[in-house]
Design an enzyme around this catalytic site. Structure first.
Site, PDB file in Angstrom:
ATOM      1  N   TYR A 129      37.179  33.928  35.497  1.00 41.94           N
ATOM      2  CA  TYR A 129      37.848  34.751  36.499  1.00 41.94           C
ATOM      3  C   TYR A 129      38.978  34.218  36.948  1.00 41.94           C
ATOM      4  O   TYR A 129      39.042  33.634  38.150  1.00 41.94           O
ATOM      5  CB  TYR A 129      36.922  35.248  37.540  1.00 41.94           C
ATOM      6  CG  TYR A 129      37.470  36.068  38.494  1.00 41.94           C
ATOM      7  CD1 TYR A 129      37.980  37.189  37.857  1.00 41.94           C
ATOM      8  CD2 TYR A 129      37.087  36.045  39.871  1.00 41.94           C
ATOM      9  CE1 TYR A 129      38.384  38.082  38.962  1.00 41.94           C
ATOM     10  CE2 TYR A 129      37.768  37.130  40.726  1.00 41.94           C
ATOM     11  CZ  TYR A 129      38.264  38.028  40.288  1.00 41.94           C
ATOM     12  OH  TYR A 129      38.824  38.859  41.134  1.00 41.94           O
ATOM     13  N   ASP A 157      37.711  37.977  32.993  1.00 45.66           N
ATOM     14  CA  ASP A 157      38.767  38.823  33.473  1.00 45.66           C
ATOM     15  C   ASP A 157      40.085  37.942  33.601  1.00 45.66           C
ATOM     16  O   ASP A 157      39.957  37.122  34.632  1.00 45.66           O
ATOM     17  CB  ASP A 157      38.306  39.432  34.797  1.00 45.66           C
ATOM     18  CG  ASP A 157      39.700  40.112  35.345  1.00 45.66           C
ATOM     19  OD1 ASP A 157      40.700  40.115  35.096  1.00 45.66           O
ATOM     20  OD2 ASP A 157      39.310  40.315  36.604  1.00 45.66           O
ATOM     21  N   HIS A 173      37.070  47.737  36.208  1.00 47.38           N
ATOM     22  CA  HIS A 173      37.251  47.328  34.962  1.00 47.38           C
ATOM     23  C   HIS A 173      36.039  47.827  33.847  1.00 47.38           C
ATOM     24  O   HIS A 173      35.036  48.318  34.608  1.00 47.38           O
ATOM     25  CB  HIS A 173      36.918  45.664  35.174  1.00 47.38           C
ATOM     26  CG  HIS A 173      38.123  45.038  35.597  1.00 47.38           C
ATOM     27  ND1 HIS A 173      39.084  44.334  34.884  1.00 47.38           N
ATOM     28  CD2 HIS A 173      38.453  44.932  37.043  1.00 47.38           C
ATOM     29  CE1 HIS A 173      39.927  43.633  35.931  1.00 47.38           C
ATOM     30  NE2 HIS A 173      39.391  44.266  37.048  1.00 47.38           N
TER      31      HIS A 173
END
Length: 271
Positions: free
Chosen positions: A113, A158, A262
């Site tokens: 992330y 992500d 998302h």
């Protein structure tokens, strides 16, 4: 053997655990990697997630923000985490699939992330953007593929960068917007190429196809405006790039009740 792996910034695993259950029931990936779980380790809904048919779960979290987790049908032979930028802020977790995964045994899965970076793309005035660039530089130095003969690996997460022109709704209008600035896109692509990673999405679905995995909450009608960005990625080590059979974005989850901004990205590999 096919290995199906999904990545999803869930934006609070406890708030959206019913959505996780629904996605797992409908898509049935072998491995689901979550980011932004926003949950300290002692509050993580481990048993509930395991009850969805994923007995093997690892997680690293903290209260209110960040956090990563990996859910799997297969056991792990190893798990580990990396601290980036001298911070213990739960932005990475990795597993190695155990022999029970059969053909996928030994495959390493990294779940990242990357910091979002705030709103101002200037590291001199925006500490969040400075942190993001430092994180990406450390990620580049790490690489993840130290030798050509290293174990086959998958990197997901992500990454908070839309690297290519058609990874955003308007390349020209977003050049000065964090996530698509030249300094970010260059850093991500240099990392990927130098370390020997293949962008699975663009391997099978090259430009100029527009592909998004994120749509802002600020849009009153995200679907009609369709001003998205491809921030969520699945990379595979170059030695298994030809094993990627399919990859897709589950766009419909963005329209579920109280959605994450998302959506999941899912790849199928024949290993």
């Amino acid at each position: 053997m096919n290995l199906t792996i999904s990545t999803w910034n869930i934006n609070s695993v406890r708030l959206r655990i019913e959505q996780v259950q629904r996605f797992l029931k409908e898509r049935r990936p072998d491995v689901l990697c979550l980011q932004e779980t926003k949950c300290p380790n002692d509050k993580f809904p481990l048993k509930e997630l395991q009850s969805f048919g994923y007995p093997f779960v690892v997680h690293m979290g903290q209260k209110g923000y960040n956090g990563v987790a990996i859910l799997s049908r297969f056991p792990f032979s190893e798990t580990s985490v990396m601290e980036m930028c001298g911070r213990q802020d739960a932005r990475h977790i990795t597993v190695t699939l155990a022999p029970q995964a059969k053909a996928a045994s030994g495959v390493v899965i990294h779940n990242f992330y990357v910091p979002a970076g705030g709103d101002i793309p200037d590291p001199d005035v925006n500490e969040k953007f400075r942190h993001k660039l430092q994180f990406m530089e450390e990620l580049r130095a790490w690489g993840g593929r130290a030798k050509p003969t290293a174990t086959p690996a998958i990197l997901v997460g992500d990454l908070n960068v839309a690297p290519l022109e058609h990874d955003v709704w308007s390349h020209k209008q977003l050049l000065d917007v964090v996530s698509h600035t030249p300094v970010e896109t260059a850093a991500l692509e240099e990392l990927r190429q130098e370390a020997g990673w293949t962008d699975a999405m663009r391997h099978l679905r090259p430009e100029p196809e527009k592909i998004y995995s994120w749509w802002s909450y600020r849009s009153p009608d995200w679907a009609a405006a369709d001003k998205g960005r491809r921030l969520d990625h699945i990379w595979v080590s170059d030695d298994i790039k030809n094993a990627v059979r399919s990859i897709d974005v589950t766009r419909e989850t963005r329209g579920w009740e109280r959605p994450s901004d998302h959506v999941p990205v899912t790849a199928v590999l024949e290993l």
